[in-house]
Design an enzyme around this catalytic site. Structure first.
Site, PDB file in Angstrom:
ATOM      1  N   CYS A 368       9.093  -7.463  -3.963  1.00  0.00           N
ATOM      2  CA  CYS A 368      10.081  -8.503  -3.656  1.00  0.00           C
ATOM      3  C   CYS A 368      10.808  -8.112  -2.384  1.00  0.00           C
ATOM      4  CB  CYS A 368      11.111  -8.626  -4.782  1.00  0.00           C
ATOM      5  SG  CYS A 368      10.564  -9.598  -6.182  1.00  0.00           S
ATOM      6  N   GLU A 402       3.081  -8.397  -1.703  1.00  0.00           N
ATOM      7  CA  GLU A 402       2.517  -8.998  -2.898  1.00  0.00           C
ATOM      8  C   GLU A 402       2.590 -10.512  -2.781  1.00  0.00           C
ATOM      9  OE1 GLU A 402       3.501  -8.887  -7.665  1.00  0.00           O
ATOM     10  OE2 GLU A 402       3.765  -7.064  -6.470  1.00  0.00           O
TER      11      GLU A 402
END
Length: 512
Positions: A368, A402
């Site tokens: 994140c 990601e």
């Protein structure tokens, strides 16, 4: 005519130019406040952070669309509530009967066996033949790039000599002109790269989000509660923030007009008096963990999700207010958090952060990443991204964020990749009058950007073309000028000399 949840109708809102527009919206919730109805709407094809409570006068009742009724479950043999029988179920029944017949003890009577033989049913889904995926030559094909002496903006990459001519890109007075040859029958034109956003498998069937050790949220469990913002306002230090998305703070805090957070330990409190009382006891003036970077007023702290679990959970709850695609609240043990702060006389104030897995099997160097809204559009996002790649350089690895990226995250990463790769290409110099050479792998090693991201960026910038057995990188004057202007505005950069970081081998640490 009563408006219920699920209805769709145009709703008045202001666009970026402060002009009135009437986009179609869906009613997610209805509530009464002081005898007046309010409607929580989601604008169709707009980001969820624009969802809001609106008054009835902003609704266009003339174009109201009621929700469609769900189709009833099909019935079997006219009996309500029973499911239709599937081929697999019929086969299993037949097989079960066969097994019973074979295993039943003989007592003068035999069990009836089905007259029809069980047919073999393939449970595997049929997949259409996959189309060829466009790609650059692999590293085994020794992709070499060279610069034409006549134009410093043109680079070539050598590959097999028997490849067909795909396109020629010429640069004339800053304009780029592409000449496409006629396609040959039976031969497919070859293109380069793939879109880094694509989550589809090779057969065109979308793959499910990776859920193991990841921060990706499973969107299949979305319900009406998590689709609505539940916090009206957050006070963090000297800033008041309007959340964009749902965050799972305790239910009793969601009815408060303002949620107060300690800007150093991120503990949430229900009132200003509680916050003031907490500040007299809180000894933190910076995030917990080790300060691994400091230059000027900018510092980075490395925080272990296992050693500082409460802080990490509070950080994730705050971040979820501004991140929709990825989420993590409580199981922070497998993650490291890197918090960027700005220093003044009162302490180290959080600007943004990124998290990463201690052990990533897929070369993820970011799980994140978030810059808090008061600090956005000031270069801090690129600084966070640059720092994540500096850590990858120290670790001797290439990394990638990601997926899926948020819309703002994708813009930041594409901008960073573009500037980083163009910076390398424009710094290439010829040796002994020969054309300088560089490979995709070398670009990846220099920047620690994963090879797939390098290729997708070159394709996104429309720099790469295939010509006479070579991949040609063509930089027009417009791209060069735009890059130079962007770099002049980019004042915040990571200085590797100020980084004090020793990577750990987490594979030898059991449960970390």
């Amino acid at each position: 005519m009563e408006i219920v949840e699920g209805c769709r109708l145009p709703v008045l809102r202001k666009n970026q130019e402060n002009e009135d527009e009437w986009p179609l919206a869906e009613i997610l919730s209805v509530k009464d406040t002081l005898g007046r109805k309010l409607f929580y709407v989601h604008y169709i094809d707009f980001n969820k952070r624009l969802d809001e409570w609106v008054t009835p006068d902003r609704l266009d009742m003339k174009k109201l669309q009621f929700p469609k009724k769900e189709a009833k479950t099909p019935t079997k043999n006219g009996l309500p509530g029973s499911r239709p029988s599937s081929p697999e179920r019929e086969v299993r029944k037949s097989l079960d009967l066969n097994v019973q017949a074979a295993s039943a003890p003989s007592r003068g009577k035999t069990l009836p066996t089905p007259k029809r033989k069980a047919e073999t049913v393939s449970l595997a889904s049929q997949v259409t033949p996959a189309t060829s995926v466009p790609s650059l030559p692999s590293s085994a094909e020794a992709t070499q790039a060279s610069v034409y002496p006549a134009a410093r903006e043109t680079f070539t990459t050598k590959t097999r000599e028997d490849e067909p001519l795909t396109s020629i890109t010429t640069v004339t007075n800053g304009t780029t002109r592409r000449v496409l040859p006629p396609s040959q029958p039976g031969r497919k034109r070859k293109t380069c790269g793939t879109d880094e956003d694509s989550q589809d498998s090779s057969d065109g069937i979308p793959t499910a989000p990776r859920m193991t050790g990841s921060l990706v949220s499973d969107r299949s469990h979305d319900d009406i509660i998590t689709r609505m913002k539940n916090i009206d306002c957050i006070e963090l230090g000297r800033h008041r923030l309007k959340p964009w998305y749902f965050s799972p703070y305790p239910q009793e805090l969601t009815t408060l007009p303002i949620l107060y957070l300690c800007e150093f330990c991120l503990k949430y409190l229900k009132s200003l008096k509680c916050l003031q009382r907490h500040l007299t006891k809180c000894n933190l003036r910076h995030p917990p963990g080790n300060e691994i970077y400091r230059k000027g007023t900018i510092s980075f702290f490395e925080i272990d999700g296992r050693k500082n679990k409460t802080y990490s959970q509070n950080l994730c709850l705050l971040a979820k207010c501004f991140l929709d695609h990825k989420t993590l609240y409580y199981d922070t043990d497998p993650f490291l958090f890197y918090v960027m702060t700005e220093y003044d006389c009162k302490g180290f104030h959080i600007v943004g952060y990124f998290s990463k897995e201690k052990e990533s099997t897929e070369d993820y160097n970011v799980a994140c990443i978030l810059t808090l809204p008061p600090y956005q559009r000031r270069g801090y996002g690129k600084l966070l991204i640059e720092f994540s790649y500096e850590l990858s350089k120290v670790e001797g690895k290439t990394g990638t964020p990601e997926k899926p990226l948020s819309d703002l995250g994708l813009l930041s990463y594409r901008s960073y990749w573009s500037q980083t790769i163009l910076e390398i290409l424009m710094d290439l110099k010829s040796d002994n009058g020969e054309r300088p050479q560089i490979t995709i792998n070398e670009i990846s090693e220099i920047t620690s950007v994963k090879k797939e991201d390098v290729i997708s960026t070159l394709q996104y910038l429309n720099l790469i073309n295939y010509y006479k057995g070579q991949y040609i990188l063509t930089l027009s004057e417009d791209i060069v000028d735009g890059h130079e202007r962007a770099m002049q505005k980019r004042h915040l950069r990571i200085d590797p000399k100020c980084l004090h970081f020793t990577p750990k081998d987490w594979s030898k640490r059991g449960k970390w």
